[in-house]
Design a protein around this motif. Sequence first.
Motif, short mmCIF file in Angstrom:
data_model
loop_
_atom_site.label_atom_id
_atom_site.label_comp_id
_atom_site.label_asym_id
_atom_site.label_seq_id
_atom_site.Cartn_x
_atom_site.Cartn_y
_atom_site.Cartn_z
N ALA A 1 0.85 -1.19 0.00
CA ALA A 1 0.00 0.00 0.00
C ALA A 1 0.88 1.24 0.00
N THR A 2 0.40 2.28 -0.67
CA THR A 2 1.12 3.56 -0.71
C THR A 2 1.40 4.05 0.70
N PHE A 3 2.65 4.42 0.96
CA PHE A 3 3.08 4.84 2.31
C PHE A 3 3.99 6.04 2.12
N GLY A 4 3.40 7.22 2.12
CA GLY A 4 4.18 8.40 1.75
C GLY A 4 4.57 8.31 0.28
N TYR A 5 5.65 8.95 -0.08
CA TYR A 5 6.10 8.96 -1.48
C TYR A 5 7.18 7.91 -1.72
N ASN A 6 7.13 7.26 -2.88
CA ASN A 6 8.20 6.36 -3.32
C ASN A 6 8.43 5.20 -2.36
N ASN A 7 7.39 4.80 -1.71
CA ASN A 7 7.53 3.70 -0.75
C ASN A 7 6.18 2.99 -0.62
N LEU A 8 6.26 1.70 -0.37
CA LEU A 8 5.07 0.91 -0.09
C LEU A 8 5.26 0.27 1.28
N VAL A 9 4.14 -0.04 1.92
CA VAL A 9 4.22 -0.83 3.14
C VAL A 9 3.24 -1.99 2.99
N VAL A 10 3.63 -3.14 3.49
CA VAL A 10 2.71 -4.27 3.49
C VAL A 10 1.97 -4.30 4.82
N ASP A 11 0.69 -4.08 4.74
CA ASP A 11 -0.15 -4.18 5.94
C ASP A 11 -0.65 -5.63 5.99
N MET A 12 -0.03 -6.40 6.87
CA MET A 12 -0.33 -7.84 6.90
C MET A 12 -1.78 -8.11 7.33
N ARG A 13 -2.43 -7.10 7.93
CA ARG A 13 -3.84 -7.28 8.27
C ARG A 13 -4.68 -7.51 7.02
N SER A 14 -4.18 -7.07 5.87
CA SER A 14 -4.98 -7.21 4.64
C SER A 14 -5.22 -8.67 4.29
N LEU A 15 -4.32 -9.55 4.72
CA LEU A 15 -4.44 -10.96 4.29
C LEU A 15 -5.69 -11.60 4.89
N PRO A 16 -5.86 -11.57 6.23
CA PRO A 16 -7.13 -12.11 6.73
C PRO A 16 -8.35 -11.32 6.29
N VAL A 17 -8.22 -10.01 6.14
CA VAL A 17 -9.38 -9.23 5.68
C VAL A 17 -9.85 -9.73 4.32
N MET A 18 -8.92 -9.89 3.40
CA MET A 18 -9.34 -10.30 2.05
C MET A 18 -9.77 -11.76 2.00
N ARG A 19 -9.13 -12.59 2.83
CA ARG A 19 -9.58 -13.99 2.89
C ARG A 19 -11.04 -14.09 3.35
N SER A 20 -11.47 -13.12 4.14
CA SER A 20 -12.84 -13.17 4.67
C SER A 20 -13.89 -13.00 3.57
N PHE A 21 -13.47 -12.60 2.36
CA PHE A 21 -14.43 -12.51 1.25
C PHE A 21 -14.67 -13.86 0.59
N GLY A 22 -13.98 -14.88 1.08
CA GLY A 22 -14.16 -16.20 0.50
C GLY A 22 -13.31 -16.46 -0.73
N CYS A 23 -12.25 -15.69 -0.89
CA CYS A 23 -11.34 -15.86 -2.03
C CYS A 23 -9.96 -16.28 -1.53
#
Lengths: 257, 257, 257, 257
Positions: free
Chosen positions: C155-177
């Motif tokens: 995810a965009t994290f300020g300029y010229n940098n990304l951060v991985v928010d590991m919370r996204s993994l269970p959040v997206m799994r909760s959609f059944g995908c």
Amino acid sequence: GQPLLLIGGPCALESEQLARQVAGTLKAICARLGIRYVFKASFDKANRTSLRSYRGPGITEGLAILSRIRHELGVPVISDIHDVSQVDRAAEVLDILQIPAFLCRQTDLLVAAAETGKPVNVKKGQFVSPWDMENAVNKLRGAGGSRIMLVERGATFGYNNLVVDMRSLPVMRSFGCPVIYDATHSVQLPGGAGGSSGGQREFIVPLARAAMAVGIDGLFIEIHPQPEKALCDGPNSLPLDGIEPVLAQLLRIRAAL
Amino acid sequence: GQPLLLIGGPCALESEQLARQVAGTLKAICARLGIRYVFKASFDKANRTSLRSYRGPGITEGLAILSRIRHELGVPVISDIHDVSQVDRAAEVLDILQIPAFLCRQTDLLVAAAETGKPVNVKKGQFVSPWDMENAVNKLRGAGGSRIMLVERGATFGYNNLVVDMRSLPVMRSFGCPVIYDATHSVQLPGGAGGSSGGQREFIVPLARAAMAVGIDGLFIEIHPQPEKALCDGPNSLPLDGIEPVLAQLLRIRAAL
Amino acid sequence: GQPLLLIGGPCALESEQLARQVAGTLKAICARLGIRYVFKASFDKANRTSLRSYRGPGITEGLAILSRIRHELGVPVISDIHDVSQVDRAAEVLDILQIPAFLCRQTDLLVAAAETGKPVNVKKGQFVSPWDMENAVNKLRGAGGSRIMLVERGATFGYNNLVVDMRSLPVMRSFGCPVIYDATHSVQLPGGAGGSSGGQREFIVPLARAAMAVGIDGLFIEIHPQPEKALCDGPNSLPLDGIEPVLAQLLRIRAAL
Amino acid sequence: GQPLLLIGGPCALESEQLARQVAGTLKAICARLGIRYVFKASFDKANRTSLRSYRGPGITEGLAILSRIRHELGVPVISDIHDVSQVDRAAEVLDILQIPAFLCRQTDLLVAAAETGKPVNVKKGQFVSPWDMENAVNKLRGAGGSRIMLVERGATFGYNNLVVDMRSLPVMRSFGCPVIYDATHSVQLPGGAGGSSGGQREFIVPLARAAMAVGIDGLFIEIHPQPEKALCDGPNSLPLDGIEPVLAQLLRIRAAL
């Protein structure tokens, strides 16, 4: 409405002579322009990036200098407090007590400041949302504080960068407190210069114009006769001899609203 | 390598009975699992969101409780210090002095902590990049500190949210200090619940697994017999009676590296 | 549960020989390790930073190469689609259609992909919250898509940098995908190298371990025999000859959960 | 200097009558105020949050309406293009081709737009730093484009929020292109309303004043006779009948610089 407030001076107290030069010159400029002026300089920079950075003369000598600025030049003075143990001594001299941004959630410091009965100027933490600053206001009011000002000085935006969210100005004004825009620290690059923080002087004036156009009660600007030789925050200070046309332009924007 | 370190306990000291229950139970669990255990609870929560929030028993009673935990249960203890005036008293009791995240740039506090000769655990400010924590390490080392630990507890990510940048763990380890992952405060939602901070308990364990898989030296977890009744940070505490399988799983991940 | 899925290969199709080498080697490694393998390479890099960057062989030649990989090596293939006009041709060859992150909100592209009946792998935009990816899932399902995978790539994290928010993994799994962690693009530094994007290869493996420990269904890794000579994304690719122990370690973490 | 440019109109084309009403009214207002006016409405909203959201009349009917606005009312027109296949048809009608923010890195779209010889207005991606927009400019110039405008419309700031970094305005002006401030999309809350994006109308005018005070060449504002009934972006549109005093104030700020 009220005339604009300018809180200005060198970042840290260096020599008394320099403090007098800045305070006297800004007093005269502000009188010409119809601006209320408060002299600001820190007696101690308690959170410099490195142990070797200049910190200032310390509380005893620093307050003595500020007291002479106040009484001999007739200029109100503001400075940072960092610790409950400093509050009473500082309140004897200062017209306004300033809470540094990193310390804006330290309950005891806020309460002690409010209990002095002096006005308190709280800088919004780089890690705090504008609406959460109402919690700081409530702590101060709960301790009897009634003259409270809030300062925007940029929000954490990734690493080593701040962004000014101009929405914060009307949000914080809605708490019933005057809002100050800190044109200097908003363009700081935290830790961006290795052992010290960097700054982007070229954005000081454009962002100050922006804040003025949004609507603010006051401006905080670090101003030094020779920013390149300043012992602190030089990269984001403005030179004393160029400040009058900057302030005049900002007042024209204010008048256009 | 070294066995894993667990810093765990209730956020704030509530009753001595509760502190003993948590410390004793965790001591036994950690002994079974081969984990080094340090009891943590704050004697004073100096930066709660609201004046009305519970702060703890204060330094005098708090240190007395911690001292009894240490001597009677044989469990090392850690707690936060907020002010230079607290450092010497705290160092007489505590095995490790902890610097809160908001205060990680306060030079005097770091120096005073280092000068006690005790180990110092510095939480990375939400507004500080991982590499800039080397400045905190240098301040401590410059003041004679040699046993320094650093803590990841999330970085400011927009408003009322933190993100854990797992890259910070190897970055901070590269300074030669053990690195602790704070599984509790990393899932805090600062100011996210109006007059107090919220938390996302459901992400405590997944993110702790992640940090363990990246590689850490220790874990910081707030653990309470009844998190829903905790006087502080309940939403991001784990229940005491479910902690052993969590720790066992984390150790399996560590063994898989 | 299901065996782990690996989507791997060079960022862009370079020569057919290189594609065959990577696909064949990874097929053998995955067979040994019990991993399901899908070969990935782009036939066209449609959003390179500069006009002069290598883009790939184009759709006609690219799909021909991918078809031969599929039929002659017996390896399923995935590639990016950028435009509705490409969808039908791509669906004739590819086992899975991939929607690039910048395009994850382009309704027509999602609908056209879903209408092919093929599985669709949607990369989460750097500017999209994990929970908002449910809108992409709903668009695909509304157009008849039933086999949908989602990808975390930072995810965009300020300029010229990304951060991985590991919370996204269970959040997206909760959609059944099923949820895939893209270990390569998550360590990209967008625009960080002037006329191209930089990357932090040293964080690929630690972050992949973290994602595995959180819980994922698959991994996306760009793998090249000589990353330093890759025509695209070399700085965040892993070398082919070191990949087997990396995958083995990741499987050990998965088994520890 | 040049008179201010206003790009304004409803987000999406709804009825031709509404388009004519807005274009005609704004033409008259801008003539009175000395502003250059370009009518904007999208013929297709290609990236709405939900499949069920209103998208517009489509390219054929949409371009027909825009052509009549242009010829019958004498108002220049701008609209979004999303796909190479749309570019030539759009260029026959539009005075300016607009590249949506999510698509600002799609090389083929930029090249096709530049090759029409028409002016191209590129919106800065929410995920792109201001200085990296020079790459978009270079792609356009490399394909023969010479009349290029850049638009600030907010940067990703955590989840479901944008922040306007006013520093971007002078940064992008330094590439030698006029810079437009998009007062509407800068106050969008992406995905913030569940199945659609929310908006903060109360900040449209303060932020537009700020951008004007920093220094811009033009303004982009979505304007609708009844924003609360708009089929798209109502929460961040301004009402047509209140726009003239807003523009007049913005011109006063411009004159104060």
